[in-house]
Design an enzyme around this catalytic site. Structure first.
Site, PDB file in Angstrom:
ATOM      1  N   CYS A 195      -4.882   2.650  -3.442  1.00 41.89           N
ATOM      2  CA  CYS A 195      -3.618   3.169  -2.884  1.00 41.89           C
ATOM      3  C   CYS A 195      -2.477   2.177  -3.074  1.00 41.89           C
ATOM      4  CB  CYS A 195      -3.771   3.528  -1.408  1.00 41.89           C
ATOM      5  SG  CYS A 195      -4.921   4.874  -1.140  1.00 41.89           S
TER       6      CYS A 195
ATOM      7  N   LYS B  62     -10.494  -0.161  10.517  1.00 36.95           N
ATOM      8  CA  LYS B  62     -10.693  -1.383   9.734  1.00 36.95           C
ATOM      9  C   LYS B  62     -11.009  -2.570  10.647  1.00 36.95           C
ATOM     10  CE  LYS B  62      -7.290  -0.055   6.198  1.00 36.95           C
ATOM     11  NZ  LYS B  62      -8.082   0.568   5.148  1.00 36.95           N
TER      12      LYS B  62
ATOM     13  N   GLN C 299      -4.535  -4.907   7.156  1.00 33.55           N
ATOM     14  CA  GLN C 299      -5.536  -5.864   6.679  1.00 33.55           C
ATOM     15  C   GLN C 299      -5.486  -7.169   7.447  1.00 33.55           C
ATOM     16  OE1 GLN C 299      -7.813  -5.097   4.478  1.00 33.55           O
ATOM     17  NE2 GLN C 299      -6.961  -3.138   3.813  1.00 33.55           N
TER      18      GLN C 299
ATOM     19  N   HIS D 107       0.870  -1.180   0.000  1.00 32.05           N
ATOM     20  CA  HIS D 107       0.000   0.000   0.000  1.00 32.05           C
ATOM     21  C   HIS D 107       0.909   1.233   0.000  1.00 32.05           C
ATOM     22  CE1 HIS D 107      -2.749   2.954   1.895  1.00 32.05           C
ATOM     23  NE2 HIS D 107      -3.747   2.163   1.575  1.00 32.05           N
TER      24      HIS D 107
ATOM     25  N   ASP E  22       3.147  -4.206   8.215  1.00 36.58           N
ATOM     26  CA  ASP E  22       1.925  -3.421   8.039  1.00 36.58           C
ATOM     27  C   ASP E  22       0.761  -4.394   8.224  1.00 36.58           C
ATOM     28  OD1 ASP E  22      -0.364  -2.221   7.085  1.00 36.58           O
ATOM     29  OD2 ASP E  22       0.524  -1.520   5.211  1.00 36.58           O
TER      30      ASP E  22
END
Lengths: 425, 162
Positions: free
Chosen positions: A382, A240, A217, A138, A214
């Site tokens: 993104c 999220k 998600q 991302h 990261d």
């Protein structure tokens, strides 16, 4: 709150450990109508909806005990501080952090990664140093490093994407040689690909590098244990994960945080200030300048409680099952008219389905689906370098979460049928 | 809720399926200018061949995007081909006015010392009228104006010799 955990239900032959009908009742927004249709929300990878317990935790704080944290001695200020710090403990537990000292509240993952890039990066990296990223990142895990590369002459290397949309590790040894940081998404927001984080973290450490993950998600969808993942930095974002916007988390090993220079300066992050200097606060507060988003932190605490109430293993099992159903349903109905990006096996991926549909542009697909109350994202997500790698300008993306079920997938399939009729050339 | 037929008029779909003036020109001598919609990834490339008298002799459109951005660019190319820079700016103003974007928001106006364009009412939009429904879908206005903003940038560059 409902008691959905452990109540296996069967729908269209799919067994899920979650009682989705009960879960849906916890999310007020999902009872809305869009014209003649119910709201079919398939954009949780962009931002999830919020259960009543999260909204209540935030409004109860404002209605009963709002005051600034870490300052007042009076009762409601102490209560505000207690709720705020209790949320830090909940977040630490949620990601398997051995201590809440490693949990820094940020605005989102983007700020978490920028914090590492500005603080650790600028203190430790310069000409001759390298960072290993991947082609599926991302922009949040690209641009902070591109900025550092421009400023300091740091070299950026990229693990390529394999044909099956997993990471190609065949050149890992060569690419990782001499790097100071490996920074990788645990799950692609476009492809759903789950990356081999543990292997990459071990390889990073063997090469003398640190590893940043990261988890934007990942943490909302899979049980997360930063110790098992083996990483040094881990970021995720509240909105999220059923929590509010404006609150994210950077977890780091506390000894790293202690050695890192402060990032933003101001109140809260200091122990002492003189006219000729200052002394930083202890970690994690050293990295939390200014009045924090208190209600949002408390809301995030309620969100991770809710997810743990469902059970993260059950959440994952539900999503694997529903992803499998979606892959089969869409492929059987549309065949070659539909290309779903990402690994073919549900076990290798999260519930993120990016697709190309006939020759219809993703914006137009999304517009037609909207008429049926079906919300999917259209765009580059993104991740423009990944879009170029896939050879597309944009994709449509449906993403699944705890409140989605086979009815939502069927509604998506029906609405795609409408799009096909409408744009038939 | 406005219906799909408000947005996707037949003539729009026709321009999407059969885009006019699609392709590229050799640049130079033609002027090449790129436009991006950073939110969605749509990209448009406009090639302009402007003669010494300030007339757009040739225009070509390349790039990729949704039906609204592509059809709007296609209609734009038809509307401005053979027109002077001043006339093309007037059509642009009229189109943007239809999209509820007004003069003061337009950048780079009249840098080449032209007379002010005639009021929008005097400009015939023709097929472009079909895009009027886009206003009911505010998110898509940026799609409809991408080609026009790119054209404006290109005309500014031609006018200033950039």
């Amino acid at each position: 709150m409902s008691e959905p955990a452990g109540r296996a239900t069967r729908q269209h032959g799919e067994i899920t450990p979650l009682d989705v009908a009960a879960i849906r009742k916890d999310f007020p927004i999902l009872s809305q109508r869009v014209g003649d249709h119910r709201l079919v929300y398939l954009d949780s990878a962009s931002s999830s909806q919020k259960p009543t317990v999260v909204l209540d935790a935030m409004s109860d704080y404002y209605e009963t005990t709002h005051a600034n944290v870490h300052r007042g001695v009076y009762g409601i200020a102490a209560e505000a501080t207690e709720r705020f710090e209790a949320a830090r403990e909940k977040v630490a537990r949620f990601i398997g952090a051995p201590s809440s000292r490693g949990v820094v509240f940020t605005k989102n993952v983007t700020e978490a990664i920028n914090l590492v890039a500005y603080s650790w990066g600028r203190a430790n990296l310069g000409q001759g140093d390298a960072i290993l990223l991947t082609e599926l990142e991302h922009h949040a895990n690209l641009v902070p490093w591109l900025m550092l590369a421009e400023e300091r002459g740091v070299e950026l290397r990229y693990l390529p994407l394999a044909e099956d949309h997993t990471l190609d590790l065949s050149r890992l040894d060569e690419l990782i040689d001499g790097v100071r940081l490996v920074s990788v998404s645990a799950m692609s927001n476009v492809l759903g690909t789950l990356t081999p984080v543990r292997r990459l973290a071990d390889a990073a450490h063997a090469a003398g590098a640190l590893c940043l993950v990261d988890g934007a998600q990942y943490a909302p969808h899979l049980r997360t244990d930063v110790v098992e993942l083996g990483c040094d930095f881990f970021g995720f974002t509240g909105h999220k994960a059923l929590g509010p916007t404006g609150i994210g988390v950077l977890w780091a090993r506390p000894e790293l945080l202690e050695a890192m220079p402060a990032f933003l300066g101001g109140g809260e992050m200091i122990r002492d200030v003189r006219l000729d200097g200052w002394t930083p606060n202890e970690v994690p507060w050293k990295f939390e300048a200014g009045t924090p988003p208190i209600a949002e932190v408390i809301g995030l605490g309620a969100a991770v409680d809710y997810l743990e109430g469902l059970g993260m293993e059950a959440v994952r099992e539900h999503e694997v099952s529903l992803t499998g159903y979606a892959l089969r349903t869409l492929t059987e109905r549309f065949g070659d008219d539909l290309t779903i990006h990402g690994p073919p096996e549900p076990a290798q991926r999260g519930g993120v389905l990016s697709f190309a549909f006939q020759d219809v542009h993703p914006h137009d697909v999304s517009q037609v689906l909207d008429q049926q109350g079906v919300c999917v994202r259209a765009g580059h997500h993104c991740a423009k370098p990944l879009m170029r790698r896939l050879g597309v300008g944009a994709t449509a993306r449906a993403s699944l979460y705890v409140y989605n079920d086979t009815d939502d997938v069927d509604a998506l399939a029906e609405a795609l049928g409408d799009a096909s009729d409408f744009f038939a050339f | 809720m406005p219906g799909l037929e408000d947005l996707y008029r037949e003539i729009i779909l026709d321009h999407y399926r059969n885009p006019r003036n699609r392709g590229e020109l050799d640049a130079p001598p033609a002027h090449r200018v790129e436009g991006f919609n950073p939110l969605c990834g749509d990209e448009i490339v406009v090639f302009l061949d402007v003669d010494d008298g300030g007339r757009i002799d040739e225009i070509r459109i390349a790039g990729q995007g949704c039906s609204i951005s592509q059809s709007s660019a296609s209609m734009m190319s038809s509307a401005v081909k053979g027109k002077t820079i001043g006339e093309a700016r007037a059509v642009t103003r009229a189109f943007k006015s239809m999209m509820s974007i007004h003069e003061s928001e337009l950048d780079g106006e009249a840098t080449d010392g032209e007379l002010p364009a005639s009021p929008s009412d005097d400009v015939k939009l023709g097929d472009l009228e079909a895009l009027r429904g886009v206003v009911k879908f505010p998110v898509r206005i940026k799609c409809a104006t991408l080609g026009w903003n790119t054209l404006t940038q290109g005309l500014d560059e031609v006018a200033t010799g950039a």
